[in-house]
Scaffold this motif. Structure first.
Motif, PDB file in Angstrom:
ATOM      1  N   ASP A   1      76.716  37.845 -13.436  1.00  0.00           N
ATOM      2  CA  ASP A   1      75.481  38.596 -14.681  1.00  0.00           C
ATOM      3  C   ASP A   1      74.763  37.936 -15.167  1.00  0.00           C
ATOM      4  OD1 ASP A   1      76.949  39.103 -16.052  1.00  0.00           O
ATOM      5  OD2 ASP A   1      77.096  41.308 -16.278  1.00  0.00           O
TER       6      ASP A   1
ATOM      7  N   TRP B   1      81.968  40.178 -11.191  1.00  0.00           N
ATOM      8  CA  TRP B   1      82.767  41.224 -11.046  1.00  0.00           C
ATOM      9  C   TRP B   1      82.950  41.229  -9.347  1.00  0.00           C
ATOM     10  CZ3 TRP B   1      80.667  45.944 -13.447  1.00  0.00           C
ATOM     11  CH2 TRP B   1      80.141  46.428 -14.726  1.00  0.00           C
TER      12      TRP B   1
ATOM     13  N   LYS C   1      85.510  44.694 -13.345  1.00  0.00           N
ATOM     14  CA  LYS C   1      84.312  43.582 -14.578  1.00  0.00           C
ATOM     15  C   LYS C   1      85.259  42.778 -15.705  1.00  0.00           C
ATOM     16  CE  LYS C   1      82.063  44.121 -18.592  1.00  0.00           C
ATOM     17  NZ  LYS C   1      81.564  44.789 -19.052  1.00  0.00           N
TER      18      LYS C   1
ATOM     19  N   VAL D   1      73.824  44.081 -10.993  1.00  0.00           N
ATOM     20  CA  VAL D   1      73.348  44.022 -12.521  1.00  0.00           C
ATOM     21  C   VAL D   1      71.882  43.944 -12.933  1.00  0.00           C
ATOM     22  CG1 VAL D   1      74.536  43.598 -14.743  1.00  0.00           C
ATOM     23  CG2 VAL D   1      75.973  42.982 -12.399  1.00  0.00           C
TER      24      VAL D   1
ATOM     25  N   PHE E   1      73.591  48.597 -13.353  1.00  0.00           N
ATOM     26  CA  PHE E   1      74.079  47.698 -12.286  1.00  0.00           C
ATOM     27  C   PHE E   1      74.794  48.411 -11.493  1.00  0.00           C
ATOM     28  CE2 PHE E   1      78.881  49.435 -14.838  1.00  0.00           C
ATOM     29  CZ  PHE E   1      78.916  50.095 -13.346  1.00  0.00           C
TER      30      PHE E   1
END
Length: 356
Positions: free
Chosen positions: A134, A140, A151, A184, A190
């Motif tokens: 992200d 992730w 995460k 995200v 997200f």
């Protein structure tokens, strides 16, 4: 290529001298040249990428994510395989006693030469599926065996957020069932595609609080509605259009919904179908390039007339008419000259379309 052009010119000159009025032959030769030129353009596989060190120590690749400095993250399953007996009829993982993947399941490699830069993820995953990098540098990962989403913060090798109950599938607010991917938003919200069993999309706040969910199991193919999903397999966020797109794999289409960035009350409202049923085959992975305004779609080459492993969709304009979303975009098979995608731009399923 230069030699081919020179040869063509020589043939054309010779032809024009021998038959000064035969312009038709010259045009035919030129058209053949254009046809052959177009045939060789498109994605070219680099057999030397990644490096031998990486290739020799990597298992089935289920996810790929590109970083901002040209680095590429590879998510692989080492010696863990997804076979017919991997899951029981109730979707529980059949062999948890074998333990997690003991080696690092995430490799960070140099995007240019494929040399290993770093690795992480040992003893975290059983059957990892999706990988997302992200805007904040977090990684992730979805794991279909664990039925969890993790995460991993930038600079860390351990997760600081884990959603879902370990090895327990479910369809309520605290469980997933074989989740597939994460997308995200820059504000930290997200989306999770869930997944092989539940056929739903869930939007979360940064702390993991559910904000919205939508999607229903597909009934009969010929009566598909916009909200029906059958194995939402991959996600792509088009943030400038406030749009979250879903690779609706078994329905052979890509569905896009309102992401609710500007107006949370519109989250999940249908916006557009980017690829219609039967157009390109099963979409296994999608990825959006906000710079080029292009959506990459990796598909099964046996499912389309082009024999393409993927398509590019150039989103040039989307407008509203009479209350219905109308779309204007250019669709190009990755076998044609309009393809400009690097080998690492989308999920590794573009090279292994049969992989889960």
């Amino acid at each position: 290529m230069a030699q081919s052009v020179i040869a063509l010119v020589l043939v054309a000159l010779t032809t024009s001298m021998a038959f000064p009025r035969d312009d038709q032959l010259l045009q035919q030769l030129f058209e053949e040249y254009l046809q052959n030129r177009n045939a060789i353009q498109g994605p070219i596989e680099d057999p030397s990428w990644p490096s031998r060190e990486v290739s020799a120590n990597i298992g089935p690749v289920s996810g790929v994510a590109a970083g901002p400095q040209g680095e590429v993250f590879l998510l692989h399953r080492a010696d863990h395989q997804w076979t017919v007996g991997t899951f029981r009829e109730n979707n529980t993982y059949s062999t948890p006693e074998k333990g997690p993947i003991s080696t690092d399941a995430i490799l960070k490699v140099d995007g240019a030469k494929g040399n290993k830069l770093d690795s992480l993820g040992a003893n975290l995953f059983y059957l990892p599926h999706g990988l997302t990098f992200d805007h904040a540098g977090n990684l992730w990962v979805t794991d279909v065996a664990l039925h969890q989403v993790m995460k991993i913060p930038a600079g860390s090798k351990q997760p600081d957020l884990v959603l879902g109950q370990k090895f327990i599938p479910g369809s309520d607010d605290t469980h997933f069932c074989k989740p597939t991917d994460v997308a995200v938003i820059s504000n930290g919200d997200f989306f999770v595609s869930d997944g092989y069993c539940n056929s739903r999309i869930i939007k979360f706040a940064p702390d993991g609080t559910i904000l919205k969910q939508w999607g229903t199991k597909t009934g009969r193919l010929h009566t598909l509605t916009d909200s029906e999903l059958n194995t939402p397999h991959s996600l792509a966020l088009v943030e400038e259009r406030d749009m979250i797109c879903v690779a609706d794999r078994e329905n052979l289409r890509v569905q896009c919904y309102n992401a609710g960035i500007k107006d949370s009350t519109k989250t999940g409202l249908f916006m557009i179908t980017l690829i219609d049923v039967f157009r390109a085959g099963k979409p296994y992975a999608i990825s959006y390039d906000p710079t080029a305004k292009v959506m990459y779609v990796a598909v099964d080459p046996n499912g389309n007339q082009d024999g393409a492993r993927g398509y590019t969709l150039t989103l040039t304009e989307i407008s509203w008419r009479s209350g219905a979303m109308q779309d204007r975009y250019k669709v190009c098979p990755m076998t044609s000259q309009c393809q400009r995608m690097a080998a690492t731009s989308t999920s590794a399923t573009s090279r292994h379309p049969g992989r889960q």
